[in-house]
Design a protein around this motif. Structure first.
Motif, PDB file in Angstrom:
ATOM      1  N   ILE A 100      23.234  28.856  25.583  1.00  0.00           N
ATOM      2  CA  ILE A 100      24.459  28.771  26.697  1.00  0.00           C
ATOM      3  C   ILE A 100      25.338  27.458  26.027  1.00  0.00           C
ATOM      4  CG2 ILE A 100      25.119  27.687  28.928  1.00  0.00           C
ATOM      5  CD1 ILE A 100      22.583  29.101  29.866  1.00  0.00           C
ATOM      6  N   GLU A 101      26.576  27.600  26.083  1.00  0.00           N
ATOM      7  CA  GLU A 101      27.477  26.675  25.597  1.00  0.00           C
ATOM      8  C   GLU A 101      28.086  26.172  26.971  1.00  0.00           C
ATOM      9  OE1 GLU A 101      28.838  26.436  22.274  1.00  0.00           O
ATOM     10  OE2 GLU A 101      28.661  28.480  21.554  1.00  0.00           O
ATOM     11  N   THR A 102      28.154  24.873  27.110  1.00  0.00           N
ATOM     12  CA  THR A 102      28.502  24.228  28.527  1.00  0.00           C
ATOM     13  C   THR A 102      28.871  22.719  27.984  1.00  0.00           C
ATOM     14  OG1 THR A 102      27.835  23.743  30.832  1.00  0.00           O
ATOM     15  CG2 THR A 102      25.988  23.752  28.981  1.00  0.00           C
ATOM     16  N   THR A 103      28.801  21.704  29.070  1.00  0.00           N
ATOM     17  CA  THR A 103      29.114  20.422  28.951  1.00  0.00           C
ATOM     18  C   THR A 103      27.799  19.748  29.724  1.00  0.00           C
ATOM     19  OG1 THR A 103      30.439  20.498  30.752  1.00  0.00           O
ATOM     20  CG2 THR A 103      31.627  20.529  28.480  1.00  0.00           C
ATOM     21  N   GLY A 104      27.590  18.428  29.025  1.00  0.00           N
ATOM     22  CA  GLY A 104      26.850  17.476  30.073  1.00  0.00           C
ATOM     23  C   GLY A 104      25.371  17.689  29.854  1.00  0.00           C
ATOM     24  N   VAL A 105      24.895  18.614  29.076  1.00  0.00           N
ATOM     25  CA  VAL A 105      23.363  19.069  28.986  1.00  0.00           C
ATOM     26  C   VAL A 105      22.388  17.742  28.968  1.00  0.00           C
ATOM     27  CG1 VAL A 105      21.832  20.556  27.659  1.00  0.00           C
ATOM     28  CG2 VAL A 105      24.133  21.156  27.575  1.00  0.00           C
ATOM     29  N   GLN A 106      21.561  17.921  29.958  1.00  0.00           N
ATOM     30  CA  GLN A 106      20.714  16.789  29.983  1.00  0.00           C
ATOM     31  C   GLN A 106      19.301  17.492  29.609  1.00  0.00           C
ATOM     32  OE1 GLN A 106      21.223  16.005  34.259  1.00  0.00           O
ATOM     33  NE2 GLN A 106      23.052  14.425  33.514  1.00  0.00           N
ATOM     34  N   SER A 107      18.858  18.572  30.019  1.00  0.00           N
ATOM     35  CA  SER A 107      17.596  19.159  29.930  1.00  0.00           C
ATOM     36  C   SER A 107      17.426  20.461  29.657  1.00  0.00           C
ATOM     37  CB  SER A 107      16.617  18.610  31.043  1.00  0.00           C
ATOM     38  OG  SER A 107      15.335  18.597  30.821  1.00  0.00           O
ATOM     39  N   VAL A 108      16.596  21.023  28.675  1.00  0.00           N
ATOM     40  CA  VAL A 108      16.339  22.348  28.524  1.00  0.00           C
ATOM     41  C   VAL A 108      15.037  22.758  28.463  1.00  0.00           C
ATOM     42  CG1 VAL A 108      17.013  24.446  27.050  1.00  0.00           C
ATOM     43  CG2 VAL A 108      18.612  22.473  27.154  1.00  0.00           C
ATOM     44  N   THR A 109      14.584  23.569  29.277  1.00  0.00           N
ATOM     45  CA  THR A 109      13.247  24.092  29.389  1.00  0.00           C
ATOM     46  C   THR A 109      12.773  25.554  29.255  1.00  0.00           C
ATOM     47  OG1 THR A 109      10.974  23.533  30.568  1.00  0.00           O
ATOM     48  CG2 THR A 109      13.050  24.258  31.759  1.00  0.00           C
TER      49      THR A 109
ATOM     50  N   ALA B  30      13.131  29.871  32.361  1.00  0.00           N
ATOM     51  CA  ALA B  30      14.208  29.084  31.313  1.00  0.00           C
ATOM     52  C   ALA B  30      15.233  28.548  32.249  1.00  0.00           C
ATOM     53  CB  ALA B  30      14.704  30.238  30.373  1.00  0.00           C
ATOM     54  N   SER B  31      15.503  27.200  31.981  1.00  0.00           N
ATOM     55  CA  SER B  31      16.975  26.653  32.769  1.00  0.00           C
ATOM     56  C   SER B  31      17.426  25.702  31.921  1.00  0.00           C
ATOM     57  CB  SER B  31      16.362  26.521  34.329  1.00  0.00           C
ATOM     58  OG  SER B  31      15.485  25.180  33.937  1.00  0.00           O
ATOM     59  N   VAL B  32      18.480  25.036  32.263  1.00  0.00           N
ATOM     60  CA  VAL B  32      19.136  24.250  31.663  1.00  0.00           C
ATOM     61  C   VAL B  32      19.811  23.049  32.817  1.00  0.00           C
ATOM     62  CG1 VAL B  32      21.299  25.390  31.197  1.00  0.00           C
ATOM     63  CG2 VAL B  32      21.133  23.157  30.258  1.00  0.00           C
ATOM     64  N   VAL B  33      19.568  21.920  32.586  1.00  0.00           N
ATOM     65  CA  VAL B  33      20.049  20.867  33.695  1.00  0.00           C
ATOM     66  C   VAL B  33      21.109  20.086  33.157  1.00  0.00           C
ATOM     67  CG1 VAL B  33      19.674  18.827  34.977  1.00  0.00           C
ATOM     68  CG2 VAL B  33      17.889  20.503  34.693  1.00  0.00           C
ATOM     69  N   THR B  34      22.490  20.395  33.380  1.00  0.00           N
ATOM     70  CA  THR B  34      23.520  19.705  33.033  1.00  0.00           C
ATOM     71  C   THR B  34      23.728  18.586  34.323  1.00  0.00           C
ATOM     72  OG1 THR B  34      25.248  20.996  34.030  1.00  0.00           O
ATOM     73  CG2 THR B  34      24.366  21.759  32.158  1.00  0.00           C
ATOM     74  N   ALA B  35      25.039  17.916  33.835  1.00  0.00           N
ATOM     75  CA  ALA B  35      25.686  16.863  34.854  1.00  0.00           C
ATOM     76  C   ALA B  35      26.055  17.805  36.081  1.00  0.00           C
ATOM     77  CB  ALA B  35      26.979  16.267  34.295  1.00  0.00           C
ATOM     78  N   ALA B  36      26.440  19.094  35.982  1.00  0.00           N
ATOM     79  CA  ALA B  36      26.588  19.652  37.231  1.00  0.00           C
ATOM     80  C   ALA B  36      25.589  20.336  38.047  1.00  0.00           C
ATOM     81  CB  ALA B  36      27.754  20.747  36.766  1.00  0.00           C
ATOM     82  N   GLY B  37      24.554  20.508  37.351  1.00  0.00           N
ATOM     83  CA  GLY B  37      23.424  21.163  38.360  1.00  0.00           C
ATOM     84  C   GLY B  37      22.547  21.823  37.381  1.00  0.00           C
ATOM     85  N   THR B  38      21.457  22.579  37.868  1.00  0.00           N
ATOM     86  CA  THR B  38      20.672  23.581  37.049  1.00  0.00           C
ATOM     87  C   THR B  38      21.350  24.705  36.814  1.00  0.00           C
ATOM     88  OG1 THR B  38      18.843  22.305  37.806  1.00  0.00           O
ATOM     89  CG2 THR B  38      18.230  24.307  37.135  1.00  0.00           C
ATOM     90  N   THR B  39      21.150  25.379  35.568  1.00  0.00           N
ATOM     91  CA  THR B  39      21.784  26.923  35.405  1.00  0.00           C
ATOM     92  C   THR B  39      20.571  27.519  34.897  1.00  0.00           C
ATOM     93  OG1 THR B  39      23.839  25.734  34.723  1.00  0.00           O
ATOM     94  CG2 THR B  39      23.784  28.029  34.679  1.00  0.00           C
ATOM     95  N   GLY B  40      20.807  29.075  34.945  1.00  0.00           N
ATOM     96  CA  GLY B  40      19.877  30.015  34.293  1.00  0.00           C
ATOM     97  C   GLY B  40      20.654  30.515  33.094  1.00  0.00           C
ATOM     98  N   LEU B  41      20.002  31.660  32.693  1.00  0.00           N
ATOM     99  CA  LEU B  41      20.561  32.430  31.577  1.00  0.00           C
ATOM    100  C   LEU B  41      21.515  33.528  31.669  1.00  0.00           C
ATOM    101  CD1 LEU B  41      17.064  32.891  29.951  1.00  0.00           C
ATOM    102  CD2 LEU B  41      18.816  31.172  29.417  1.00  0.00           C
ATOM    103  N   ALA B  42      21.963  33.679  33.149  1.00  0.00           N
ATOM    104  CA  ALA B  42      22.910  35.001  33.670  1.00  0.00           C
ATOM    105  C   ALA B  42      23.868  34.989  32.661  1.00  0.00           C
ATOM    106  CB  ALA B  42      23.271  34.787  35.071  1.00  0.00           C
ATOM    107  N   ASP B  43      24.297  33.834  32.155  1.00  0.00           N
ATOM    108  CA  ASP B  43      25.809  34.052  31.367  1.00  0.00           C
ATOM    109  C   ASP B  43      25.527  33.532  29.946  1.00  0.00           C
ATOM    110  OD1 ASP B  43      27.261  34.768  33.752  1.00  0.00           O
ATOM    111  OD2 ASP B  43      27.467  32.636  34.273  1.00  0.00           O
TER     112      ASP B  43
END
Ligand SMILES: *[C@@H]1O[C@H](CO)[C@@H](O)[C@H](O)[C@H]1NC(C)=O
Ligand SMILES: *[C@@H]1O[C@H](CO)[C@@H](O)[C@H](O)[C@H]1NC(C)=O
Ligand SMILES: *[C@@H]1O[C@H](CO)[C@@H](O)[C@H](O)[C@H]1NC(C)=O
Ligand SMILES: *[C@@H]1O[C@H](CO)[C@@H](O)[C@H](O)[C@H]1NC(C)=O
Length: 273
Positions: free
Chosen positions: A81-90, A230-243
């Protein structure tokens, strides 16, 4: 994920520039094998030809009813996932028991794709040589070299949750938890270990055919390796893998993995050959 020696980095560069020169900034840094090869692959016309060929040769790709981009690389399979503000990946996975000789790695990371400065990763390597199957858990803040955790035994069948957390561009933690047993081990990176800053712009869940001694390790048959939760926490919140972009491994026109997004929190990578 492992550091190149200066001479092997040069050799790798020499072999990849034939196809396409990596970006100047990639070439001037000592680079992880995965990043270097990916940098070259992404910019290689031959790779794009391979990708088009692969799509044409695989009718199922056309039947795919999701919109995830499918990218073929020499050593990565899974999701990015390409995004911004990545804080945590699990991500959570069951450690595979390889059925053929060889090796491989499963890991989660921040910035392995497009950052070109720092990369924060943690995961597990597997090795099979006949009846001898071994595993090791590791962490890395590139460009510092990968470190093995000693004293944290990993076995095939263990359910492992791997998490990387960046508390900024030069600080973070790698955590591996044995969910079967409730044990864990973590490493908080000190400033002397975070030699180069993260960009915090991509998150990845990867099965890797890594390079050792200038060659891809024999890619052991791991069956199907699935990241769940699986999820990624960014400055904007938590996102899954859908995109997420889906990555698969293609070497010398041979497609070696088949990855698919199973749900917003899961990606499966199947070994083909
Ligand atoms: C099993 O493999 C590990 C890792 O490659 C190696 O260190 C060890 O010596 C091997 N053991 C046997 C019995 O071959
Ligand atoms: C993780 O749990 C498994 C049981 O599934 C156990 O065999 C293994 O030794 C555990 N590893 C650690 C480091 O606790
Ligand atoms: C790791 O294990 C310790 C006990 O050894 C426990 O106190 C701690 O909560 C665990 N941390 C995580 C993140 O699971
Ligand atoms: C990949 O897996 C899907 C099912 O998830 C299957 O339909 C497809 O045929 C597979 N493609 C290849 C190249 O193995």
């Amino acid at each position: 994920m492992k550091l190149l020696t200066a001479s092997s980095a040069l050799l790798l560069l020499a072999s990849t520039v034939v196809a396409a020169p990596p970006r100047p900034d990639a070439a001037t840094h000592k680079s992880s094998r995965s990043r270097l090869q990916r940098a070259a692959a992404r910019r290689s016309p031959a790779q794009h030809a391979g990708q088009a060929h692969a799509a044409a040769a695989s009718p199922s790709a056309d039947d795919d009813d999701d919109d995830n981009t499918h990218v073929y690389e020499t050593n990565w399979a899974g999701a990015v996932i390409e995004t911004t503000g990545v804080q945590s990946v699990t991500g959570t996975f069951t450690v595979p028991v390889p059925s053929t000789d060889g090796s491989g790695a499963g890991w989660v990371g921040i910035d392995g794709n497009d950052c070109y400065t720092g990369i924060l990763q943690t995961g597990v390597n597997w090795y099979r040589d006949g009846a001898n199957v071994t595993y090791v858990a590791w962490y890395e803040w590139f460009p510092a070299s990968m470190e093995y955790w000693t004293g944290f035994a990993v076995d095939g069948g263990d359910v492992i949750r791997a998490t990387v957390t960046a508390d900024g561009t030069r600080s973070g933690v790698a955590l591996v938890e044995n969910l079967t047993k409730g044990t864990n081990i973590s490493h908080a990176f000190t400033s002397s270990e975070t030699l180069s800053p993260l960009c915090q712009t991509d998150a990845e869940w990867i099965v890797e055919d890594y390079v050792e001694d200038l060659a891809f390790v024999e890619f052991a048959d791991f069956g199907t390796f699935t990241f769940t939760d699986a999820s990624v926490v960014t400055a904007a919140g938590t996102t899954g893998l859908a995109d997420a972009e889906i990555f698969d491994i293609e070497q010398s026109s041979v497609i070696r993995t088949n990855s698919s997004i199973l749900s917003d929190s899961s990606v499966a990578v199947s070994w083909i050959k």
